[in-house]
Design a protein around this motif. Structure first.
Motif, PDB file in Angstrom:
ATOM      1  N   GLY A  65    -146.297 -49.879   5.077  1.00 38.27           N
ATOM      2  CA  GLY A  65    -145.926 -51.280   5.175  1.00 38.27           C
ATOM      3  C   GLY A  65    -144.445 -51.481   5.429  1.00 38.27           C
ATOM      4  N   PRO A  66    -144.015 -52.743   5.370  1.00 38.03           N
ATOM      5  CA  PRO A  66    -142.639 -53.069   5.769  1.00 38.03           C
ATOM      6  C   PRO A  66    -141.561 -52.541   4.834  1.00 38.03           C
ATOM      7  CG  PRO A  66    -143.740 -55.004   4.852  1.00 38.03           C
ATOM      8  CD  PRO A  66    -144.789 -53.949   5.015  1.00 38.03           C
ATOM      9  N   PHE A  67    -141.929 -52.183   3.600  1.00 36.87           N
ATOM     10  CA  PHE A  67    -140.919 -51.738   2.634  1.00 36.87           C
ATOM     11  C   PHE A  67    -140.896 -50.223   2.447  1.00 36.87           C
ATOM     12  CE2 PHE A  67    -142.261 -56.038   1.090  1.00 36.87           C
ATOM     13  CZ  PHE A  67    -141.114 -56.711   1.490  1.00 36.87           C
ATOM     14  N   GLU A  68    -141.623 -49.500   3.277  1.00 32.90           N
ATOM     15  CA  GLU A  68    -141.673 -48.031   3.163  1.00 32.90           C
ATOM     16  C   GLU A  68    -140.263 -47.446   3.079  1.00 32.90           C
ATOM     17  OE1 GLU A  68    -142.606 -44.172   2.855  1.00 32.90           O
ATOM     18  OE2 GLU A  68    -144.114 -45.760   2.844  1.00 32.90           O
ATOM     19  N   GLY A  69    -140.057 -46.604   2.056  1.00 32.77           N
ATOM     20  CA  GLY A  69    -138.782 -45.921   1.895  1.00 32.77           C
ATOM     21  C   GLY A  69    -137.685 -46.726   1.228  1.00 32.77           C
ATOM     22  N   THR A  70    -137.999 -47.950   0.801  1.00 34.69           N
ATOM     23  CA  THR A  70    -136.989 -48.782   0.144  1.00 34.69           C
ATOM     24  C   THR A  70    -136.542 -48.138  -1.168  1.00 34.69           C
ATOM     25  OG1 THR A  70    -137.889 -50.818   1.096  1.00 34.69           O
ATOM     26  CG2 THR A  70    -136.569 -51.053  -0.912  1.00 34.69           C
ATOM     27  N   ARG A  71    -135.246 -48.161  -1.432  1.00 30.85           N
ATOM     28  CA  ARG A  71    -134.695 -47.621  -2.674  1.00 30.85           C
ATOM     29  C   ARG A  71    -134.462 -48.777  -3.655  1.00 30.85           C
ATOM     30  NH1 ARG A  71    -132.247 -42.847  -0.452  1.00 30.85           N
ATOM     31  NH2 ARG A  71    -133.298 -42.516   1.550  1.00 30.85           N
ATOM     32  N   LEU A  72    -134.616 -48.518  -4.931  1.00 25.86           N
ATOM     33  CA  LEU A  72    -134.474 -49.544  -5.964  1.00 25.86           C
ATOM     34  C   LEU A  72    -133.234 -49.268  -6.804  1.00 25.86           C
ATOM     35  CD1 LEU A  72    -138.226 -49.833  -7.028  1.00 25.86           C
ATOM     36  CD2 LEU A  72    -136.906 -51.471  -5.664  1.00 25.86           C
ATOM     37  N   VAL A 123    -142.425 -41.837 -16.777  1.00 25.54           N
ATOM     38  CA  VAL A 123    -141.394 -42.761 -17.237  1.00 25.54           C
ATOM     39  C   VAL A 123    -141.919 -44.184 -17.114  1.00 25.54           C
ATOM     40  CG1 VAL A 123    -139.032 -43.571 -16.820  1.00 25.54           C
ATOM     41  CG2 VAL A 123    -139.602 -41.153 -16.479  1.00 25.54           C
ATOM     42  N   ASN A 124    -141.664 -45.015 -18.117  1.00 26.04           N
ATOM     43  CA  ASN A 124    -142.134 -46.399 -18.097  1.00 26.04           C
ATOM     44  C   ASN A 124    -141.413 -47.232 -17.048  1.00 26.04           C
ATOM     45  OD1 ASN A 124    -144.151 -46.362 -20.051  1.00 26.04           O
ATOM     46  ND2 ASN A 124    -142.736 -46.773 -21.720  1.00 26.04           N
ATOM     47  N   GLY A 125    -142.069 -48.315 -16.643  1.00 22.14           N
ATOM     48  CA  GLY A 125    -141.437 -49.267 -15.746  1.00 22.14           C
ATOM     49  C   GLY A 125    -141.725 -48.994 -14.285  1.00 22.14           C
ATOM     50  N   VAL A 126    -140.998 -49.711 -13.431  1.00 24.87           N
ATOM     51  CA  VAL A 126    -141.125 -49.506 -11.985  1.00 24.87           C
ATOM     52  C   VAL A 126    -140.472 -48.169 -11.633  1.00 24.87           C
ATOM     53  CG1 VAL A 126    -140.553 -50.397  -9.694  1.00 24.87           C
ATOM     54  CG2 VAL A 126    -141.030 -51.997 -11.570  1.00 24.87           C
ATOM     55  N   PRO A 127    -141.194 -47.242 -11.026  1.00 24.91           N
ATOM     56  CA  PRO A 127    -140.606 -45.930 -10.732  1.00 24.91           C
ATOM     57  C   PRO A 127    -139.677 -45.974  -9.525  1.00 24.91           C
ATOM     58  CG  PRO A 127    -142.863 -45.999  -9.957  1.00 24.91           C
ATOM     59  CD  PRO A 127    -142.627 -47.297 -10.663  1.00 24.91           C
ATOM     60  N   TRP A 128    -138.689 -45.102  -9.535  1.00 26.90           N
ATOM     61  CA  TRP A 128    -137.709 -45.063  -8.456  1.00 26.90           C
ATOM     62  C   TRP A 128    -138.343 -44.708  -7.118  1.00 26.90           C
ATOM     63  CZ3 TRP A 128    -137.228 -40.438  -5.901  1.00 26.90           C
ATOM     64  CH2 TRP A 128    -137.703 -39.281  -6.585  1.00 26.90           C
ATOM     65  N   TRP A 129    -139.470 -44.027  -7.143  1.00 24.66           N
ATOM     66  CA  TRP A 129    -140.139 -43.563  -5.924  1.00 24.66           C
ATOM     67  C   TRP A 129    -141.176 -44.568  -5.425  1.00 24.66           C
ATOM     68  CZ3 TRP A 129    -145.266 -43.582  -6.912  1.00 24.66           C
ATOM     69  CH2 TRP A 129    -145.669 -43.440  -8.244  1.00 24.66           C
ATOM     70  N   TYR A 130    -141.185 -45.776  -5.942  1.00 26.63           N
ATOM     71  CA  TYR A 130    -142.287 -46.720  -5.728  1.00 26.63           C
ATOM     72  C   TYR A 130    -142.653 -46.875  -4.251  1.00 26.63           C
ATOM     73  CZ  TYR A 130    -145.360 -50.685  -6.390  1.00 26.63           C
ATOM     74  OH  TYR A 130    -146.470 -51.491  -6.414  1.00 26.63           O
ATOM     75  N   PHE A 131    -141.667 -46.942  -3.370  1.00 26.59           N
ATOM     76  CA  PHE A 131    -141.937 -47.228  -1.959  1.00 26.59           C
ATOM     77  C   PHE A 131    -142.076 -45.970  -1.100  1.00 26.59           C
ATOM     78  CE2 PHE A 131    -140.094 -51.251  -3.415  1.00 26.59           C
ATOM     79  CZ  PHE A 131    -141.109 -52.111  -3.016  1.00 26.59           C
ATOM     80  N   HIS A 132    -142.189 -44.819  -1.729  1.00 27.04           N
ATOM     81  CA  HIS A 132    -142.413 -43.579  -0.986  1.00 27.04           C
ATOM     82  C   HIS A 132    -143.894 -43.469  -0.637  1.00 27.04           C
ATOM     83  CE1 HIS A 132    -142.086 -39.506   0.400  1.00 27.04           C
ATOM     84  NE2 HIS A 132    -142.865 -39.056  -0.567  1.00 27.04           N
ATOM     85  N   LYS A 133    -144.195 -43.374   0.635  1.00 25.18           N
ATOM     86  CA  LYS A 133    -145.562 -43.238   1.142  1.00 25.18           C
ATOM     87  C   LYS A 133    -146.461 -44.417   0.769  1.00 25.18           C
ATOM     88  CE  LYS A 133    -145.511 -38.230   1.664  1.00 25.18           C
ATOM     89  NZ  LYS A 133    -146.156 -36.928   1.354  1.00 25.18           N
ATOM     90  N   LEU A 134    -145.846 -45.579   0.534  1.00 28.69           N
ATOM     91  CA  LEU A 134    -146.634 -46.778   0.300  1.00 28.69           C
ATOM     92  C   LEU A 134    -147.097 -47.380   1.620  1.00 28.69           C
ATOM     93  CD1 LEU A 134    -147.687 -48.952  -1.661  1.00 28.69           C
ATOM     94  CD2 LEU A 134    -145.486 -50.112  -1.434  1.00 28.69           C
TER      95      LEU A 134
END
Length: 326
Positions: free
Chosen positions: A115-122, A102-113
């Protein structure tokens, strides 16, 4: 290996036709006249320099008829996905991988990234956490879609260019599931490299989508024009610089600079972007995942986005006036 393509329009249909031709166990979820044509006559793929290819396919409007899959490849517009998460549940078994094409910023972006934003939902791309809760981020395999294709008539896909579907785990690993899907796509004549930094590729593609798409929808200028006109090039460049500042705060590395990316857009020629096409054809406009999500990331990282904010306000109003957004 059972593969289901959910949202088998132009891109999903192209992938599905290639997989079916290669003998893969693939099914397609679609709707309307396009579905009816595939069920009655098979799926036809038109490729330059080749005879038309028609392959019989398993196509359905309902996931109930297809059962659990090894891979569910989602090729819908981003704003369409939350509404169908419940409908996709019959496809999802204990070991199913959901491939996010899917185009764009993915909903899962902060999964297993990390850092301080780990697990953040968009909220801009997954309102109410529908996908996060309905799929579960551990199921997700990232995918950056590069081919261009169009449905020229129900049941018939015209392939325009490109055959690469880059894959990547959110944690950057070369997992067995990523490699297995890569091999299956390669056997169908598609390029499917497994990338250790899939977010870098997401941003390079998004760089163009977040700027070229809304500007073209507002001006009705094709890529060659908006990328070379001094005024619109400057606006696009401003949006892209702001996006780069956000992405780099999130650890992204850009392999090219802004001006080369814009020059690449100009080289595409007289292309009408997808957002402009959606506006002309009365289809919902893909503003949230391409533009608003970047603004949300800007707020999260405390990065000012004045150019993005201006263009976003204009294109959102254009969409609302047309009844195609909000």
């Amino acid at each position: 290996m059972k593969i289901c393509i959910f949202g088998a329009g132009a891109i999903g249909g192209f992938m599905g036709a290639k997989l079916a031709q290669a003998g893969a166990d693939v099914s397609l979820v679609a709707r309307g006249p396009h579905l009816a044509a595939m069920q009655e006559n098979g799926l036809t793929l038109l490729q330059e320099g080749q005879d038309p290819l028609t392959v019989p396919v398993t196509a359905s409007e309902s996931a109930d008829a297809l059962g659990p899959q090894d891979y569910v490849i989602v090729t819908l517009k981003a704003h369409s996905v939350p509404a169908v998460v419940d409908k996709m549940q019959p496809l999802i078994g204990e070991h199913t991988t959901v491939v996010s094409g899917v185009n764009g910023v993915p909903w899962w972006y902060f999964h297993k990234l990390g850092g301080p934003f780990e697990g953040t939902r968009l909220a801009s791309v997954d309102p109410g956490n529908v996908q996060w809760d309905g799929f579960g981020p551990d199921r997700v395999l990232g995918c950056v879609v590069y081919p261009a294709a169009e449905v020229v008539q129900p049941g018939t896909i015209k392939h325009i260019e490109g055959n690469r579907f880059s894959l990547g785990e959110p944690d950057g690993s070369k997992s067995e599931r990523a490699l297995a899907l890569s091999h299956a796509l390669a056997a169908a004549g598609l390029r499917a490299p497994v990338r250790p930094r899939i977010r870098d590729e997401i941003w390079v593609k998004l760089w163009g989508n977040l700027s070229f798409n809304p500007i073209s929808a507002l001006t009705h200028a094709t890529l060659d024009v908006l990328c070379t006109d001094p005024g619109t090039r400057a606006v696009a460049r401003g949006m892209m610089v702001e996006a780069q500042q956000i992405a780099e705060k999130l650890g992204v590395k850009f392999p090219i600079d802004v001006d080369r990316r814009i020059d690449g857009g100009a080289a595409v020629g007289a292309h009408r972007t997808s957002m402009w096409q959606d506006l002309d054809m009365g289809r919902p406009m893909e503003i949230d995942a391409l533009v608003c999500a970047v603004q949300e990331l800007g707020a999260l990282t405390q990065t000012p986005t004045p150019t993005l904010d201006t263009v976003s306000a204009l294109v959102q109003l254009r969409g609302r006036v047309a009844g195609l957004y909000g």
